[in-house]
Design an enzyme around this catalytic site. Structure first.
Site, PDB file in Angstrom:
ATOM      1  N   CYS A   1      -3.680   9.481   5.934  1.00 55.58           N
ATOM      2  CA  CYS A   1      -3.917   7.884   5.241  1.00 55.58           C
ATOM      3  C   CYS A   1      -2.320   7.174   4.559  1.00 55.58           C
ATOM      4  CB  CYS A   1      -4.869   7.403   4.286  1.00 55.58           C
ATOM      5  SG  CYS A   1      -6.310   8.165   4.834  1.00 55.58           S
TER       6      CYS A   1
ATOM      7  N   HIS B   1      -2.882   1.261   1.247  1.00 56.43           N
ATOM      8  CA  HIS B   1      -3.951   1.560   2.152  1.00 56.43           C
ATOM      9  C   HIS B   1      -4.755   0.646   2.138  1.00 56.43           C
ATOM     10  CE1 HIS B   1      -6.107   4.399   4.353  1.00 56.43           C
ATOM     11  NE2 HIS B   1      -7.178   4.282   3.391  1.00 56.43           N
TER      12      HIS B   1
ATOM     13  N   ASN C   1     -11.338   1.601   6.652  1.00 58.96           N
ATOM     14  CA  ASN C   1     -10.350   2.173   6.693  1.00 58.96           C
ATOM     15  C   ASN C   1      -9.678   2.869   7.587  1.00 58.96           C
ATOM     16  OD1 ASN C   1      -8.696   4.931   5.781  1.00 58.96           O
ATOM     17  ND2 ASN C   1      -9.571   5.156   4.225  1.00 58.96           N
TER      18      ASN C   1
END
Length: 330
Positions: free
Chosen positions: A114, A255, A285
């Site tokens: 990520c 993020h 996500n």
């Protein structure tokens, strides 16, 4: 070779066609829209079908970014694909290069989960600053729906699929103002997509390990604790390198992992909510894709304006985290 400045001049994004909303998740696992929303802020996520590939999503996002930058694919010198879920274990960047017709570009994958997009932006900047390359395409793309356990509600409700891309170009005016990258392998076990091996004896005394990969596993409490502590610190470091303060920030672009993390980081930095970019509710996500997707949406909506100062920060498996500060546009 003379050092040069950097500008981020184009963005693009692409998501799979199918949407999976929270209500539908209740048919898969013991959960509800209320349970997911209150704990994560996620309402829906896009899920790639068997006919959709990481390479095709990455190429679609890239074409949009190249068009916005006002250049041709043949002008691209370097393609960096930040992904943890390539179509091919050997990498997918070269396949994206072929799909774009970017026949002058060298292409390779970069894996930092990520944090991958931030790590890729910083990596690209080094090639530009030294004069090695002038036009770099940076892509963040992931299809985690391939690798989650759809019976584990602690992980399957979190992830969505997608791709985002930016074009970074050599510029007389330097708009990449500062960055800071960090890793801590001592905490690696908190978030994994681990190898699953089977042992095969080839001949007596000689064995090999063959297999596949397990599903994503995560210690949510520890990842949350890590993020809300380390992300404000790394942003402070990046601001220091850029000789800026929190008051100089126009947008905080984190993020898109969990709305509670976004809120906690903004609160620790004393950044008001109206400066926090969030599209988590719609996409979940999307790992390395989350920052460039949110950036592209905000640019195309007219929210982010030329020369706005953006602090972007990624964090996740590794454990890894980092921040980059840049002004948008040519």
């Amino acid at each position: 070779m003379q050092n040069t400045g950097i500008a981020i001049t184009g963005s693009g994004s692409a998501m799979p066609a199918a949407s999976l909303e929270n209500q539908a998740m209740a048919a898969l696992v013991d959960t509800s829209d209320e349970w997911i929303t209150t704990r994560t802020g996620i309402k829906s996520r896009q899920i790639a079908s068997e006919s959709e590939s990481l390479s095709s999503l990455a190429a679609e996002a890239s074409l949009q970014a190249i068009a916005m930058a006002g250049i041709a694919a043949t002008d691209i010198d370097l393609i960096l694909l930040a992904t943890s879920t390539p179509d091919d274990l050997y990498g997918s960047a070269c396949k994206v290069q072929a799909a774009l017709g970017a026949n002058r570009a060298v292409a390779f994958d970069l894996t930092a989960a990520c944090s991958g997009f931030i790590f890729a932006i910083v990596t690209a900047s080094q090639y530009i600053r030294t004069g090695a390359y002038r036009n770099v395409l940076v892509i963040g793309a992931d299809i985690h729906s391939r690798w989650v356990d759809w019976s584990d509600r602690t992980t399957c409700v979190l992830f969505g699929d997608g791709a985002g891309a930016v074009v970074m170009q050599a510029s007389a005016t330097d708009k990449l103002l500062g960055f800071e990258l960090r890793s801590d392998g001592e905490q690696n076990h908190y978030l994994n997509l681990a190898y699953a091996s089977d042992t095969q004896e080839l001949v007596p005394g000689v064995t090999v390990s063959t297999g596949n990969y397990k599903s994503v596993t995560m210690n949510g409490k520890e990842v949350y604790r890590f993020a809300v502590q380390k992300v404000p610190e790394v942003i402070d470091k990046a601001l220091f390198h850029a000789n800026l303060s929190v008051d100089d920030i126009d947008w905080l672009l984190l993020h898109q992992a969990n709305q509670r993390i976004l809120d906690a980081v903004a609160q620790r930095l004393n950044i008001p909510n109206h400066k926090v970019i969030s599209n988590l509710a719609n996409y979940g996500n999307t790992s390395a894709a989350s920052i460039p997707i949110a950036l592209d949406e905000a640019v195309r909506a007219g929210k982010i304006q030329p020369n706005d100062t953006i602090v972007a920060s990624g964090f996740g498996a590794g454990l890894s985290w980092g921040a980059a500060i840049f002004k948008w546009g040519k």
